[in-house]
Design a protein around this motif. Structure first.
Motif, PDB file in Angstrom:
ATOM      1  N   PRO A  82       0.822  -1.225   0.000  1.00 50.85           N
ATOM      2  CA  PRO A  82       0.000   0.000   0.000  1.00 50.85           C
ATOM      3  C   PRO A  82       0.852   1.269   0.000  1.00 50.85           C
ATOM      4  O   PRO A  82       1.835   1.363   0.738  1.00 50.85           O
ATOM      5  CB  PRO A  82      -0.796  -0.108   1.302  1.00 50.85           C
ATOM      6  N   ASN A  99       0.256   4.064   1.203  1.00 47.79           N
ATOM      7  CA  ASN A  99       0.108   4.936   2.369  1.00 47.79           C
ATOM      8  C   ASN A  99       0.930   4.480   3.575  1.00 47.79           C
ATOM      9  O   ASN A  99       0.796   5.025   4.656  1.00 47.79           O
ATOM     10  CB  ASN A  99      -1.369   5.037   2.767  1.00 47.79           C
ATOM     11  N   ILE A 100       1.779   3.490   3.380  1.00 49.18           N
ATOM     12  CA  ILE A 100       2.680   3.044   4.449  1.00 49.18           C
ATOM     13  C   ILE A 100       4.108   3.344   3.991  1.00 49.18           C
ATOM     14  O   ILE A 100       4.441   3.132   2.815  1.00 49.18           O
ATOM     15  CB  ILE A 100       2.483   1.534   4.717  1.00 49.18           C
ATOM     16  N   ASN A 153      -6.717  -3.613  -0.607  1.00 45.04           N
ATOM     17  CA  ASN A 153      -6.177  -2.734   0.438  1.00 45.04           C
ATOM     18  C   ASN A 153      -5.464  -1.508  -0.136  1.00 45.04           C
ATOM     19  O   ASN A 153      -4.610  -0.914   0.510  1.00 45.04           O
ATOM     20  CB  ASN A 153      -5.236  -3.514   1.359  1.00 45.04           C
ATOM     21  N   HIS A 154      -5.824  -1.141  -1.355  1.00 42.51           N
ATOM     22  CA  HIS A 154      -5.206   0.007  -2.016  1.00 42.51           C
ATOM     23  C   HIS A 154      -6.175   1.184  -1.968  1.00 42.51           C
ATOM     24  O   HIS A 154      -7.317   1.064  -2.408  1.00 42.51           O
ATOM     25  CB  HIS A 154      -4.894  -0.373  -3.472  1.00 42.51           C
ATOM     26  N   ILE A 155      -5.735   2.314  -1.422  1.00 41.51           N
ATOM     27  CA  ILE A 155      -6.589   3.512  -1.405  1.00 41.51           C
ATOM     28  C   ILE A 155      -6.512   4.138  -2.796  1.00 41.51           C
ATOM     29  O   ILE A 155      -5.419   4.517  -3.239  1.00 41.51           O
ATOM     30  CB  ILE A 155      -6.116   4.516  -0.337  1.00 41.51           C
ATOM     31  N   LYS A 197      -2.640  15.325   1.795  1.00 37.58           N
ATOM     32  CA  LYS A 197      -3.717  15.396   2.798  1.00 37.58           C
ATOM     33  C   LYS A 197      -3.704  14.162   3.691  1.00 37.58           C
ATOM     34  O   LYS A 197      -3.900  14.250   4.904  1.00 37.58           O
ATOM     35  CB  LYS A 197      -5.073  15.554   2.096  1.00 37.58           C
ATOM     36  N   TYR A 198      -3.484  13.012   3.074  1.00 37.45           N
ATOM     37  CA  TYR A 198      -3.424  11.784   3.868  1.00 37.45           C
ATOM     38  C   TYR A 198      -2.302  11.887   4.902  1.00 37.45           C
ATOM     39  O   TYR A 198      -2.494  11.583   6.086  1.00 37.45           O
ATOM     40  CB  TYR A 198      -3.192  10.567   2.953  1.00 37.45           C
ATOM     41  N   MET A 235      -0.905  14.539   6.099  1.00 39.18           N
ATOM     42  CA  MET A 235      -1.197  15.547   7.123  1.00 39.18           C
ATOM     43  C   MET A 235      -2.169  14.992   8.168  1.00 39.18           C
ATOM     44  O   MET A 235      -2.025  15.256   9.366  1.00 39.18           O
ATOM     45  CB  MET A 235      -1.779  16.804   6.446  1.00 39.18           C
ATOM     46  N   HIS A 236      -3.147  14.212   7.729  1.00 40.53           N
ATOM     47  CA  HIS A 236      -4.093  13.621   8.686  1.00 40.53           C
ATOM     48  C   HIS A 236      -3.401  12.580   9.581  1.00 40.53           C
ATOM     49  O   HIS A 236      -3.773  12.422  10.748  1.00 40.53           O
ATOM     50  CB  HIS A 236      -5.283  13.002   7.957  1.00 40.53           C
ATOM     51  N   GLN A 237      -2.403  11.885   9.047  1.00 42.19           N
ATOM     52  CA  GLN A 237      -1.639  10.966   9.890  1.00 42.19           C
ATOM     53  C   GLN A 237      -0.908  11.750  10.980  1.00 42.19           C
ATOM     54  O   GLN A 237      -0.863  11.336  12.132  1.00 42.19           O
ATOM     55  CB  GLN A 237      -0.626  10.162   9.042  1.00 42.19           C
ATOM     56  N   ASP A 281      -2.094  -6.499   5.739  1.00 37.95           N
ATOM     57  CA  ASP A 281      -3.324  -5.870   6.212  1.00 37.95           C
ATOM     58  C   ASP A 281      -3.360  -5.673   7.717  1.00 37.95           C
ATOM     59  O   ASP A 281      -4.277  -5.049   8.233  1.00 37.95           O
ATOM     60  CB  ASP A 281      -4.539  -6.722   5.815  1.00 37.95           C
ATOM     61  N   ILE A 339      -2.559  -3.968  10.940  1.00 36.38           N
ATOM     62  CA  ILE A 339      -1.991  -2.779  11.579  1.00 36.38           C
ATOM     63  C   ILE A 339      -2.677  -2.641  12.928  1.00 36.38           C
ATOM     64  O   ILE A 339      -3.895  -2.512  13.006  1.00 36.38           O
ATOM     65  CB  ILE A 339      -2.222  -1.503  10.753  1.00 36.38           C
TER      66      ILE A 339
END
Lengths: 178, 281
Positions: B81, B83-84, B127-129, B140-141, B143-145, B209, B211
């Motif tokens: 993914p 986002n990791i 599991n892919h955004i 944005k992602y 920053m939200h993290q 998957d 986390i």
């Protein structure tokens, strides 16, 4: 290990003062790693767990069937999906409370407090809201602050960010907290 | 910022990327197309997708902008993914260095290479955004993290939400341009001297998957006695198998006796979280 999706369409549109159960909604799109669905009688729950444990043991000794398979009973439909990416999470029967708060012109859902299995991913919450509101997309925020990743576990989010006994999830049709 | 964090930030991975045949013009019998590149551990794959495609743009079947939303990376058929952080993905999917054959780990002439695939397809992995808004969505992602990490550290996201617009942009640019000094100066405004809790994400070897985000609170109200072992003890996922687990962080084995707050300050990732990987010993 397998993933289980349960549908109980009868309950989805009911208005009730009691907390509703997110796991009763039909889950589409990104699925949680290992939702534990509680529906129907205690007996069906036990059977479900037994099936899941059995499936897990088969996976551990390499005998699990990699193909999709389905099991159904009188009270519910259970669909098993491929097991290869399932995570070694323990079976958690615990349910957590989520309080939904609308932002802006998006309608409020009733009841505003729902219960969901702690083992679900946040994607299940998003899917539930999209279904209830009948919208193609919805933006969700925890504590009017941040948007969690869809892969994050609801139980973990609840433990980290709960207010009282509720995880506060605000939702909006457009970006509210950039 | 400590020397260790500088080393962590500058850590890289020699990566060989096999390009999906459906992306490029080639015969069925042609040899696969590879790109060899050194990727930073502290970044996201998606930030490099465009530049990787530019390397092979003369062979691409479609425009880069057209294919970008539909590509992803995978190892042995498992989606990695976007986002990791890259380094975390590597550590989840690969054995520890101490587990490699002696000749591969110790030889001065061998280079460890991470072999992955760049895949193209209209049907994205589960599991892919989906990327619908390019790099702005990634920003944005991210920053939200950080807002989430800030909430765990301070009990509120005020520190990051009240950041000046210029600072906020500079913070993100430090990730893009890999400027550790600016990154540190910005993150220092968010991380307090005495954190309330510590943002930790626990991954399991070979389970992309999985986390888990344990609640990491100071033991007896002091971080001076709160070790990694304390965190593991409180984790519901590890209590039955702790003796057989090793903890990997930023590619190295970390001892369970280490203080969790020190570990966080030295090994924190670009998203404000400390990523720990549990591997079988």
């Amino acid at each position: 290990m397998s993933r289980i999706i349960t549908s109980e369409s009868d309950t989805d549109n009911e208005l009730s003062s009691q907390p509703s159960d997110l796991s009763t909604s039909q889950l589409l799109g990104q699925e949680p790693p290992e939702p534990l669905v509680v529906a129907g009688s205690d007996r069906s729950i036990t059977m479900e767990r037994k099936l899941e444990l059995y499936s897990r043991r088969l996976s551990q000794i390499g005998l699990a069937d990699k193909d999709d398979s389905s099991v159904s009973s009188a009270s519910e439909q259970v669909v098993k999906t491929p097991t290869e990416q399932a995570a070694p999470r323990p079976i958690v029967a615990e349910k957590v409370r989520i309080k939904f708060i609308p932002i802006g012109s998006i309608p409020a859902i009733k009841p505003s407090v729902c219960k969901i299995s702690a083992a679900q991913s946040f994607a299940a919450v998003i899917t539930f809201l999209r279904g209830r509101l009948a919208v193609s997309h919805v933006f969700c925020y925890i504590n009017n602050s941040f948007a969690p990743s869809p892969q994050q576990n609801v139980g973990d989010l609840w433990r980290q960010f709960k207010v009282g006994e509720d995880l506060i999830v605000s939702y909006c049709g457009t970006v509210a907290f950039g | 910022m400590s020397d260790i964090h500088h080393l962590v930030w500058n850590g890289g991975l020699n990566t060989q990327i096999e390009i999906d045949k459906s992306l490029v013009f080639m015969d069925d019998e042609s040899k696969p197309l590879f790109i060899n590149v050194r990727l930073p551990r502290e970044s996201y794959f998606v930030l490099y997708a465009s530049s990787l495609l530019h390397k092979i743009k003369l062979k691409l079947r479609k425009d880069i902008d057209e294919v970008l939303p539909y590509i992803w990376f995978e190892q042995d058929g498992s989606n990695l993914p976007w986002n990791i952080p890259i380094g975390t993905l590597h550590d989840v999917m690969n054995p520890r260095i101490s587990e490699l054959p002696i000749e591969a780990a110790a030889s001065s002439t061998s280079i460890l290479v991470w072999k992955i695939r760049m895949v193209y397809g209209q049907e994205l992995p589960q599991n892919h955004i989906p990327l619908t808004n390019g790099l702005e969505q990634v920003q944005k992602y991210w920053m939200h993290q950080w807002k989430q990490a800030c909430f765990v550290l301070n009990g509120t996201s005020k520190q990051i939400m009240s950041m000046k617009m210029d600072d906020s942009k500079a913070f993100w640019q430090s990730v893009i341009s890999r400027n550790v000094d600016i990154f540190s100066s910005m993150s220092d405004k968010i991380v307090p001297s005495i954190p309330r809790n510590i943002p930790v994400m626990v991954h399991r070897q070979n389970y992309m998957d999985f986390i888990s985000q344990p609640l990491v609170i100071p033991q007896k109200e002091s971080w001076k006695t709160t070790t990694l072992q304390t965190v593991l003890d409180s984790s519901e996922y590890t209590t039955t198998e702790q003796n057989t687990l090793a903890v990997v962080c930023q590619g190295i084995d970390v001892p369970c006796s280490i203080l969790i707050e020190e570990l966080y300050r030295d090994f924190v990732s670009l998203d404000g979280f400390l990523h720990l990987i549990l591997q079988q010993q």
